[in-house]
Design a protein around this motif. Structure first.
Motif, PDB file in Angstrom:
ATOM      1  N   THR A  40       0.820  -1.207   0.000  1.00 61.39           N
ATOM      2  CA  THR A  40       0.000   0.000   0.000  1.00 61.39           C
ATOM      3  C   THR A  40       0.856   1.260   0.000  1.00 61.39           C
ATOM      4  OG1 THR A  40      -1.794  -1.120   1.190  1.00 61.39           O
ATOM      5  CG2 THR A  40      -1.755   1.293   1.277  1.00 61.39           C
ATOM      6  N   VAL A  41       1.878   1.273   0.874  1.00 59.68           N
ATOM      7  CA  VAL A  41       2.777   2.426   0.942  1.00 59.68           C
ATOM      8  C   VAL A  41       3.526   2.593  -0.383  1.00 59.68           C
ATOM      9  CG1 VAL A  41       4.833   3.361   2.068  1.00 59.68           C
ATOM     10  CG2 VAL A  41       3.019   2.328   3.444  1.00 59.68           C
ATOM     11  N   SER A  42       3.955   1.488  -0.958  1.00 62.46           N
ATOM     12  CA  SER A  42       4.672   1.549  -2.239  1.00 62.46           C
ATOM     13  C   SER A  42       3.791   2.140  -3.332  1.00 62.46           C
ATOM     14  CB  SER A  42       5.136   0.141  -2.639  1.00 62.46           C
ATOM     15  OG  SER A  42       6.026  -0.402  -1.692  1.00 62.46           O
ATOM     16  N   GLY A  49       4.300  10.277  -7.052  1.00 63.83           N
ATOM     17  CA  GLY A  49       5.545  10.715  -7.677  1.00 63.83           C
ATOM     18  C   GLY A  49       6.610  11.123  -6.682  1.00 63.83           C
ATOM     19  N   ILE A  50       6.625  10.481  -5.526  1.00 66.26           N
ATOM     20  CA  ILE A  50       7.614  10.810  -4.486  1.00 66.26           C
ATOM     21  C   ILE A  50       9.000  10.382  -4.950  1.00 66.26           C
ATOM     22  CG2 ILE A  50       8.359  10.249  -2.138  1.00 66.26           C
ATOM     23  CD1 ILE A  50       5.391  10.023  -1.390  1.00 66.26           C
ATOM     24  N   PRO A 101      13.032   5.377  -5.952  1.00 72.25           N
ATOM     25  CA  PRO A 101      13.120   6.835  -5.859  1.00 72.25           C
ATOM     26  C   PRO A 101      14.471   7.341  -6.356  1.00 72.25           C
ATOM     27  CG  PRO A 101      13.508   5.860  -3.721  1.00 72.25           C
ATOM     28  CD  PRO A 101      13.124   4.727  -4.621  1.00 72.25           C
ATOM     29  N   VAL A 102      14.567   8.655  -6.519  1.00 70.69           N
ATOM     30  CA  VAL A 102      15.826   9.263  -6.948  1.00 70.69           C
ATOM     31  C   VAL A 102      16.867   9.187  -5.837  1.00 70.69           C
ATOM     32  CG1 VAL A 102      16.919  11.430  -7.669  1.00 70.69           C
ATOM     33  CG2 VAL A 102      14.661  10.799  -8.557  1.00 70.69           C
TER      34      VAL A 102
END
Length: 268
Positions: A40-42, A49-50, A101-102
């Protein structure tokens, strides 16, 4: 800078503080030890777009104080010897794997690097590098990074496309609380008692005549001998200043004083 979009914790007080300080969604009842919660968090991170994931897997299973408390509770039969929080770094890593993520930032106590002969940190670095991240790990003394705290932390930074993060150079001097706020104007602490020691030698046991006190308030700040200290007067003074009710009357002698009215002294 970074804008906080999502925060997850099971400590409701910590989550309430986070919610008050940061915008975005703060959740206080999602267990990241549960695989469905990780999914869910993913999904939220991907949909929003985090680009930066910051986490601090619980440090209690690794810190000296935390391990001592856990052992004590286990000995008293108040908990099992398995602490599921120890494995939440796996959930942290899984969320990174799902969302890519970046940048990734993780902090924990230095002892996490020693746990299981370094297995946790070595595994995290290896798996992040397999995902294409450039990973740097360092032990940071916060006082040498401009933070007025005596706090050491292990910091892991991972950047996408194999880029490497360079930790800031440390200052030669520790940054103190005085350095941070010493130039602010002094504040009146409000009504309070202050005490001062009149002994010529610090190692000699004090008695009531060796200590003076004063009650600080707008109308007076005179010093008085502690031998004249009256606890009833002190309570009434505080009650008057703070609007507290008087304590109920009790019969019998004050157990805190000797027959001559002196205060007891118990050597440390």
């Amino acid at each position: 800078g970074i804008t906080t979009v999502l925060g997850v914790d099971t400590d409701k007080k910590a989550a309430a503080t986070h919610r008050a300080l940061f915008r975005g969604l703060t959740v206080d009842d999602w267990d990241l030890g549960n695989g469905s919660t990780v999914e869910t968090v993913s999904e939220l991170i991907t949909d929003c777009g985090i680009s930066v994931i910051v986490g601090g897997p619980p440090c209690q299973p690794f810190s000296k104080a935390g391990r001592s408390l856990i052992r004590s509770l286990v000995t008293k039969g108040k908990r099992t010897d398995h602490d599921g929080r120890r494995d939440l770094w796996i959930s942290f890593l899984e969320i990174v794997r799902n969302t890519r993520p970046v940048a990734v930032l993780m902090e924990n106590v230095p002892e996490i690097a020693l746990d299981r002969d370094g297995l946790i940190i070595r595994t995290m670095v290896d798996e992040l590098e397999e995902m294409g991240y450039g990973v740097e790990v360092d032990l940071i003394e916060s006082g040498r990074q401009g933070v007025p705290q005596l706090r050491n932390r292990l910091i892991l930074v991972a950047l996408s496309q194999g880029r490497r993060y360079r930790f800031p150079d440390e200052s030669e001097d520790n940054w103190t609380l005085g350095d941070a706020i010493g130039d602010l104007p002094a504040l009146d602490g409000g009504p309070r008692y202050e005490f001062r020691d009149l002994r010529s030698r610090d190692d000699s046991p004090p008695d009531a005549t060796d200590v003076e006190y004063r009650y600080i308030r707008p109308v007076t700040s005179d010093w008085f001998s502690f031998s004249e200290f009256d606890f009833d007067d002190a309570w009434h003074a505080f009650s008057e200043e703070l609007g507290l009710p008087d304590p109920p009357e009790e019969s019998g002698d004050d157990p805190g004083r000797g027959d001559d009215g002196s205060l007891p002294y118990q050597p440390a």
